[in-house]
Design a protein around this motif. Structure first.
Motif, PDB file in Angstrom:
ATOM      1  N   VAL A  26       7.226  56.383  49.982  1.00 15.50           N
ATOM      2  CA  VAL A  26       8.071  55.232  50.273  1.00 15.50           C
ATOM      3  C   VAL A  26       9.548  55.632  50.219  1.00 15.50           C
ATOM      4  CG1 VAL A  26       8.751  52.946  49.490  1.00 15.50           C
ATOM      5  CG2 VAL A  26       6.349  53.642  49.369  1.00 15.50           C
ATOM      6  N   SER A  27       9.912  56.294  49.125  1.00 16.70           N
ATOM      7  CA  SER A  27      11.297  56.704  48.943  1.00 16.70           C
ATOM      8  C   SER A  27      11.349  57.812  47.912  1.00 16.70           C
ATOM      9  CB  SER A  27      12.153  55.517  48.478  1.00 16.70           C
ATOM     10  OG  SER A  27      13.508  55.898  48.345  1.00 16.70           O
ATOM     11  N   GLU A  29       0.949  57.093  50.364  1.00 19.00           N
ATOM     12  CA  GLU A  29       2.043  57.421  51.263  1.00 19.00           C
ATOM     13  C   GLU A  29       3.394  57.336  50.551  1.00 19.00           C
ATOM     14  OE1 GLU A  29       2.288  54.617  54.463  1.00 19.00           O
ATOM     15  OE2 GLU A  29       2.654  52.915  53.149  1.00 19.00           O
ATOM     16  N   SER A  64       9.200  52.423  57.122  1.00 20.20           N
ATOM     17  CA  SER A  64       8.923  51.042  56.717  1.00 20.20           C
ATOM     18  C   SER A  64       9.839  50.563  55.595  1.00 20.20           C
ATOM     19  CB  SER A  64       7.465  50.906  56.296  1.00 20.20           C
ATOM     20  OG  SER A  64       7.204  51.711  55.171  1.00 20.20           O
ATOM     21  N   PHE A  92       8.180  63.793  50.631  1.00 23.77           N
ATOM     22  CA  PHE A  92       7.044  62.883  50.626  1.00 23.77           C
ATOM     23  C   PHE A  92       5.724  63.646  50.521  1.00 23.77           C
ATOM     24  CE2 PHE A  92       9.594  59.453  50.677  1.00 23.77           C
ATOM     25  CZ  PHE A  92      10.176  59.049  51.872  1.00 23.77           C
ATOM     26  N   TYR A 105      13.998  57.684  52.769  1.00 25.77           N
ATOM     27  CA  TYR A 105      13.160  56.505  52.888  1.00 25.77           C
ATOM     28  C   TYR A 105      12.162  56.671  54.026  1.00 25.77           C
ATOM     29  CZ  TYR A 105      16.762  54.440  49.945  1.00 25.77           C
ATOM     30  OH  TYR A 105      17.632  54.182  48.919  1.00 25.77           O
ATOM     31  N   SER A 106      11.016  56.063  53.852  1.00 24.00           N
ATOM     32  CA  SER A 106      10.077  55.994  54.956  1.00 24.00           C
ATOM     33  C   SER A 106      10.615  55.015  56.000  1.00 24.00           C
ATOM     34  CB  SER A 106       8.716  55.529  54.451  1.00 24.00           C
ATOM     35  OG  SER A 106       8.800  54.187  54.005  1.00 24.00           O
ATOM     36  N   LYS A 164      13.068  51.811  54.971  1.00 24.46           N
ATOM     37  CA  LYS A 164      14.489  51.920  55.282  1.00 24.46           C
ATOM     38  C   LYS A 164      15.087  50.561  55.624  1.00 24.46           C
ATOM     39  CE  LYS A 164      17.623  55.185  57.433  1.00 24.46           C
ATOM     40  NZ  LYS A 164      17.739  56.409  58.276  1.00 24.46           N
TER      41      LYS A 164
END
Length: 122
Positions: free
Chosen positions: A47-48, A45, A62, A104, A59-60, A64
């Motif tokens: 993330v950034s 997944e 989670s 992403f 950012y994701s 951020k």
């Protein structure tokens, strides 16, 4: 051409780590760079990520507010500063570089690093 992620390790909940992504054989500054992670049994997944032209960052949900992605153009590296780490952040973290705008979407990236393990545990 090589991409190398480093900086992982074992940290207690609430702690911090700084991951670094370094390139050899090409100029990382010319590429969008993404940080991804993969926990055991789960899909990789995003993330950034950071754009190449304007350095816009993403950012994701989670990540951020806790993680910060940035470039060091002089060193040709991209770092991911991770603060307030949680056990659910435990995963292998990968950096990737691509010529498309930061996303992403894994398929947008050409080069991948080997991954660095991040373990958050007390």
């Amino acid at each position: 051409v090589q991409l190398q992620a480093s900086g992982g390790g074992l940290v207690q909940p609430g702690g911090s780590l700084r991951l670094s992504c370094a390139a050899s054989g090409f100029t990382l500054n010319d590429y969008a760079v993404g940080w991804f992670r993969q926990a055991p049994g789960k899909e990789r997944e995003g993330v950034s990520c950071i754009n190449s032209l304007d350095d816009n960052t993403y950012y994701s949900v989670s990540a951020k507010g806790r993680f910060t992605i940035s470039r060091d153009k002089a060193k040709n590296t991209v770092t991911l500063q991770m603060n307030g780490l949680k056990p659910e952040d435990t995963a292998v973290y990968y950096c990737a570089a691509g010529t498309r705008p930061a996303t992403f979407n894994l398929e947008s990236y050409i080069y991948w690093g080997q991954g660095t393990q991040v373990t958050v545990s007390s």
